[in-house]
Scaffold this motif. Sequence first.
Motif, PDB file in Angstrom:
ATOM      1  N   ILE A   1       0.848  -1.190   0.000  1.00 31.86           N
ATOM      2  CA  ILE A   1       0.000   0.000   0.000  1.00 31.86           C
ATOM      3  C   ILE A   1       0.889   1.247   0.000  1.00 31.86           C
ATOM      4  CG2 ILE A   1      -1.713   1.301   1.341  1.00 31.86           C
ATOM      5  CD1 ILE A   1      -2.921  -1.365   2.221  1.00 31.86           C
ATOM      6  N   ALA A   2       1.968   1.209   0.778  1.00 30.72           N
ATOM      7  CA  ALA A   2       2.900   2.339   0.821  1.00 30.72           C
ATOM      8  C   ALA A   2       3.564   2.559  -0.545  1.00 30.72           C
ATOM      9  CB  ALA A   2       3.968   2.110   1.890  1.00 30.72           C
TER      10      ALA A   2
ATOM     11  N   ARG B   1      -7.465   0.956   0.717  1.00 32.16           N
ATOM     12  CA  ARG B   1      -6.775  -0.320   0.476  1.00 32.16           C
ATOM     13  C   ARG B   1      -6.478  -1.008   1.802  1.00 32.16           C
ATOM     14  NH1 ARG B   1      -3.473   2.780  -3.886  1.00 32.16           N
ATOM     15  NH2 ARG B   1      -4.517   2.041  -5.773  1.00 32.16           N
ATOM     16  N   PHE B   2      -6.052  -0.226   2.781  1.00 30.60           N
ATOM     17  CA  PHE B   2      -5.705  -0.776   4.089  1.00 30.60           C
ATOM     18  C   PHE B   2      -6.907  -1.477   4.722  1.00 30.60           C
ATOM     19  CE2 PHE B   2      -3.329  -1.120   7.954  1.00 30.60           C
ATOM     20  CZ  PHE B   2      -4.284  -1.066   8.956  1.00 30.60           C
ATOM     21  N   TRP B   3      -8.034  -0.791   4.761  1.00 31.93           N
ATOM     22  CA  TRP B   3      -9.206  -1.365   5.430  1.00 31.93           C
ATOM     23  C   TRP B   3      -9.818  -2.523   4.657  1.00 31.93           C
ATOM     24  CZ3 TRP B   3      -9.421  -0.965  10.340  1.00 31.93           C
ATOM     25  CH2 TRP B   3      -8.883   0.157  10.972  1.00 31.93           C
ATOM     26  N   SER B   4      -9.773  -2.480   3.329  1.00 33.88           N
ATOM     27  CA  SER B   4     -10.280  -3.635   2.565  1.00 33.88           C
ATOM     28  C   SER B   4      -9.413  -4.853   2.842  1.00 33.88           C
ATOM     29  CB  SER B   4     -10.284  -3.400   1.059  1.00 33.88           C
ATOM     30  OG  SER B   4     -10.447  -2.080   0.730  1.00 33.88           O
ATOM     31  N   SER B   5      -8.083  -4.660   2.852  1.00 32.27           N
ATOM     32  CA  SER B   5      -7.176  -5.773   3.145  1.00 32.27           C
ATOM     33  C   SER B   5      -7.371  -6.265   4.564  1.00 32.27           C
ATOM     34  CB  SER B   5      -5.718  -5.371   2.996  1.00 32.27           C
ATOM     35  OG  SER B   5      -5.489  -4.906   1.713  1.00 32.27           O
ATOM     36  N   PHE B   6      -7.627  -5.343   5.482  1.00 35.94           N
ATOM     37  CA  PHE B   6      -7.845  -5.690   6.874  1.00 35.94           C
ATOM     38  C   PHE B   6      -9.015  -6.661   7.020  1.00 35.94           C
ATOM     39  CE2 PHE B   6      -7.797  -5.178  11.381  1.00 35.94           C
ATOM     40  CZ  PHE B   6      -9.115  -5.101  11.811  1.00 35.94           C
TER      41      PHE B   6
END
Lengths: 219, 223
Positions: free
Chosen positions: A69-70, B97-102
Amino acid sequence: MADEVVLLDFWPSPFGMRVRIALAEKGIKYEYREEDLKNKSPLLLQMNPVHKKIPVLIHKGKPICESLIAVQYIDEVWSDTNPLLPSHPYQRAQARFWADYVDKKIYDLGGKIWQTKGEEKEAAKKEFTEALKLLEEELGDKAYFGGDNLGFLDIAFVPFYTWFRGYEPFGILNIESECPKFIAWANRCLQKESVAKSVPDQDKIHEFIVDIRKKLGIE
Amino acid sequence: MAKDGEVQLFGVRGSPFAGRVQVALELKGVQYTYFEEDLRNKSDLLLKYNPIHKKVPVLVHNGRPLAESLVILQYIDETWGNHPIFPQHPYHRALARFWSSFIDDKCLPAITKAAFTANKEEREKGSEESLEALQFLENELKHKFFGGESIGIVDIAAGFIAFWLPAIEEAVGLKLLSSEKFPKLSKWSEEYTNHPVVKENLPQRERVVGFFKARYASIVASK
């Protein structure tokens, strides 16, 4: 100070290496902060309360967690130099798919190879070699997964190469003969300044692995 | 050729992952052909289009296949620009993206552990992990939807929690998503499942509960 970029990292982490390479590819100046994973800093815990892991990229005080993501964030913010993701949505999706595959397969299998014994280890080696071969197929005749230049999948994958070399003596994994294309690609990447300066010395990684194996009681 | 090109979706009725792709396509009004797969007897086409994972969903656009629901969702958003499900700003995109992956990396495995493990201790651990994960989502929810006033990629990914989790809870006799502990998330679940596009594409609840009951029974029987 407004554009301040900080990277919370741990020197042998292949995930950290991904972000280092991306920052180097874009020529971004940043502050590198080494974390002691047995004694995580308050900043790390504040910036990544969900996973409490490195790497964490901090840009203008705001954290971006998870290495892939980064890397995408870096590509989208510093979009005027060296694009890391392809421009066509389909190729972009393919790059994301394979990077996800690297995350699902390579890291876990690699770990099993140097941390387990007997049948479990042999099964992991077999699956691992199959995964490498699939990735070799995906590379095809290209110099890099990204084509003529280093791209998202190259950055996602190449840091693991430093670990393969590190666990080859333990894994008795002869990837040189099984996957020569992969070795050639990895060495090509290591010629790049952005990669060379972002990955630690091979000997240091090896020593690190020896150390962990001792601590885990694996001879 | 139609303006959208040829779009095919390989899925399984009841799959939350295939469901995600359907919601995105329907939201954007994309014409597509749906192929129902039998996972015990996978079609040659599926195996050809997804030789790596051999799973659904697979989206095929103009003959080019794509797998992995979150990858597909981003592709759909980049290809069909109307009704965007992804934010514009890079930082918000990173968060999405972070929360979907989470949801996929933390929530789903925890819920699966809580419901579908033979060992009682493991199930309890799973419940703890699930509650922790749900709390993070509860804290993250600041508007009507994760996407703001309209549904976005995180809402679509979290569809599992809105519809499938309650079905699992009913099937195995578990309570994780209570409105006392998670008032915002519970309200969001209602809003999400009542969204016209989502509602039309949800599978039949009894069938899903039945599926989970059968799964639970086989786990218990294997003890």
